[in-house]
Scaffold this motif. Structure first.
Motif, PDB file in Angstrom:
ATOM      1  N   LEU A  25      -2.026  11.214  14.260  1.00 47.63           N
ATOM      2  CA  LEU A  25      -3.235  11.363  14.220  1.00 47.63           C
ATOM      3  C   LEU A  25      -3.830   9.963  14.883  1.00 47.63           C
ATOM      4  N   PRO A  26      -4.267   9.770  16.342  1.00 45.16           N
ATOM      5  CA  PRO A  26      -4.487   8.554  16.921  1.00 45.16           C
ATOM      6  C   PRO A  26      -5.647   7.904  16.222  1.00 45.16           C
ATOM      7  N   PHE A  27      -6.297   8.526  15.469  1.00 42.72           N
ATOM      8  CA  PHE A  27      -7.567   7.651  14.845  1.00 42.72           C
ATOM      9  C   PHE A  27      -7.059   7.006  13.618  1.00 42.72           C
ATOM     10  N   LEU A  28      -5.938   7.322  12.983  1.00 38.58           N
ATOM     11  CA  LEU A  28      -5.609   6.801  11.847  1.00 38.58           C
ATOM     12  C   LEU A  28      -4.733   5.495  12.106  1.00 38.58           C
ATOM     13  N   ASN A  29      -4.878   4.435  11.716  1.00 40.93           N
ATOM     14  CA  ASN A  29      -4.411   3.142  12.036  1.00 40.93           C
ATOM     15  C   ASN A  29      -3.669   2.505  10.828  1.00 40.93           C
ATOM     16  N   LEU A  30      -2.367   2.700  10.744  1.00 36.92           N
ATOM     17  CA  LEU A  30      -1.606   2.428   9.729  1.00 36.92           C
ATOM     18  C   LEU A  30      -1.315   1.059   9.370  1.00 36.92           C
ATOM     19  N   VAL A  31      -2.080   0.266   8.461  1.00 36.00           N
ATOM     20  CA  VAL A  31      -2.071  -1.232   8.472  1.00 36.00           C
ATOM     21  C   VAL A  31      -1.121  -1.725   7.543  1.00 36.00           C
ATOM     22  N   GLY A  32      -0.137  -0.543   6.519  1.00 30.45           N
ATOM     23  CA  GLY A  32       0.476  -1.145   5.546  1.00 30.45           C
ATOM     24  C   GLY A  32       1.276  -0.011   4.737  1.00 30.45           C
ATOM     25  N   THR A  33       2.443  -0.359   4.204  1.00 27.48           N
ATOM     26  CA  THR A  33       3.085   0.575   3.503  1.00 27.48           C
ATOM     27  C   THR A  33       3.671  -0.137   2.343  1.00 27.48           C
ATOM     28  N   PHE A  34       3.597   0.399   1.226  1.00 25.31           N
ATOM     29  CA  PHE A  34       4.001  -0.231  -0.158  1.00 25.31           C
ATOM     30  C   PHE A  34       4.625   0.800  -1.194  1.00 25.31           C
ATOM     31  N   ASP A  35       5.999   0.199  -1.661  1.00 22.48           N
ATOM     32  CA  ASP A  35       6.825   1.168  -2.514  1.00 22.48           C
ATOM     33  C   ASP A  35       6.395   0.747  -3.948  1.00 22.48           C
ATOM     34  N   ASN A  36       5.170  -0.026  -4.263  1.00 26.61           N
ATOM     35  CA  ASN A  36       4.673  -0.173  -5.613  1.00 26.61           C
ATOM     36  C   ASN A  36       3.243  -0.503  -5.564  1.00 26.61           C
ATOM     37  N   SER A  37       2.650  -0.320  -6.669  1.00 29.81           N
ATOM     38  CA  SER A  37       1.235  -0.524  -7.066  1.00 29.81           C
ATOM     39  C   SER A  37       0.891  -1.897  -6.895  1.00 29.81           C
ATOM     40  N   ILE A  38       1.619  -2.687  -7.570  1.00 30.01           N
ATOM     41  CA  ILE A  38       1.343  -4.196  -7.610  1.00 30.01           C
ATOM     42  C   ILE A  38       0.935  -4.988  -6.210  1.00 30.01           C
ATOM     43  N   ASP A  39       1.921  -4.501  -5.295  1.00 23.28           N
ATOM     44  CA  ASP A  39       1.985  -5.247  -3.917  1.00 23.28           C
ATOM     45  C   ASP A  39       0.657  -4.512  -3.213  1.00 23.28           C
ATOM     46  N   ALA A  40       0.468  -3.339  -3.411  1.00 18.52           N
ATOM     47  CA  ALA A  40      -0.781  -2.541  -2.810  1.00 18.52           C
ATOM     48  C   ALA A  40      -1.963  -3.238  -3.472  1.00 18.52           C
ATOM     49  N   MET A  41      -1.955  -3.333  -4.850  1.00 16.91           N
ATOM     50  CA  MET A  41      -3.248  -4.017  -5.064  1.00 16.91           C
ATOM     51  C   MET A  41      -3.445  -5.482  -4.560  1.00 16.91           C
ATOM     52  N   VAL A  42      -2.379  -6.280  -4.361  1.00 13.81           N
ATOM     53  CA  VAL A  42      -2.456  -7.488  -3.778  1.00 13.81           C
ATOM     54  C   VAL A  42      -3.118  -7.430  -2.359  1.00 13.81           C
ATOM     55  N   PHE A  43      -2.642  -6.337  -1.665  1.00 14.05           N
ATOM     56  CA  PHE A  43      -2.901  -6.364  -0.190  1.00 14.05           C
ATOM     57  C   PHE A  43      -4.416  -6.040  -0.110  1.00 14.05           C
TER      58      PHE A  43
END
Length: 231
Positions: A25-43
């Motif tokens: 889907l070209p309108f989706l811009n993936l800016v990050g992937t995370f394998d845990n909630s802590i790193d996602a929360m910091v981001f």
């Protein structure tokens, strides 16, 4: 509309599948992937994201715990192999709940729902005024004149630069009508207009001569908005 999104997923195959769907889907811009909630929360604490694809089983801190603690305001699509968390997810106002393994068609339905919600938010951001029920009439209030809203038992007292009115409408009603980057909740009994804040000291906001408390429940969300308000 370009939608900035992240994927929070600790299963490599599931991450690979969701990434493949996102990239279709070209309108989706993936800016990050995370394998845990802590790193996602910091981001999320220092980056603006429109949409999160969130797994529930993430080890130490689950996806549900992330939603409960991070006060996330963007769209969230839960991706999980377990359906017993569906009710809890919707109690936390998630956009959709995808059961693995989900098809691209089902994925697209969820993304379309998020896209619709984000489009509605854009329209709300362009609002110049709202109508508020008071007594037997609807009172027009200009958004740029709002100062703060104060809870007084069953009533809400709306303070503007030109008048004060009482209404039975709830804080939730106002949160749905006014974007959080314009006016946000800072306490169970207060919402404030961010551009009308004169100063912030410790746990209090000053608007004119009024001192408004900041509660622990809303502290992180409020300061995240303040930190990003000029960006």
């Amino acid at each position: 509309m370009r939608i900035n999104c992240i994927i929070v997923e600790d299963e490599p195959l599931a991450l690979e599948r969701t990434m493949a769907y996102v990239l279709k889907l070209p309108f989706l811009n993936l800016v990050g992937t995370f394998d845990n909630s802590i790193d996602a929360m910091v981001f999320l604490g220092s980056n603006n994201v429109d949409l999160i694809f969130l797994d529930i089983s993430l080890g130490e801190v689950s996806g549900i715990q992330l939603l409960e603690t991070a006060k996330i305001s963007c769209e969230v699509i839960i991706t999980t192999a377990y359906n017993e968390y569906a009710l809890k997810g919707f109690e936390l106002n998630v956009t959709d709940y995808l059961l693995k393994p989900f098809t691209f068609e089902r994925f697209l339905q969820s993304v379309s729902r998020a896209q619709t919600n984000l489009s509605k938010k854009e329209v709300v951001n362009e609002k110049k005024f709202i109508f508020v029920k008071t007594e037997y009439r609807l009172e027009k209030l200009l958004i740029n004149e709002l100062l703060y809203i104060e809870g007084m038992r069953d009533y809400r007292k709306i303070h503007t630069t030109t008048k004060r009115i009482m209404t039975l409408q709830t804080f939730n009603d106002f949160e749905l009508e006014i974007p959080s980057n314009i006016m946000c909740r800072v306490h169970k009994s207060f919402m404030v207009a961010l551009d009308k804040i004169d100063s912030i000291e410790r746990d209090r906001i000053k608007i004119g001569e009024e001192l408004i408390p900041i509660s622990e429940t809303y502290r992180k969300t409020f300061f995240d908005l303040i930190n990003h308000s000029g960006k």
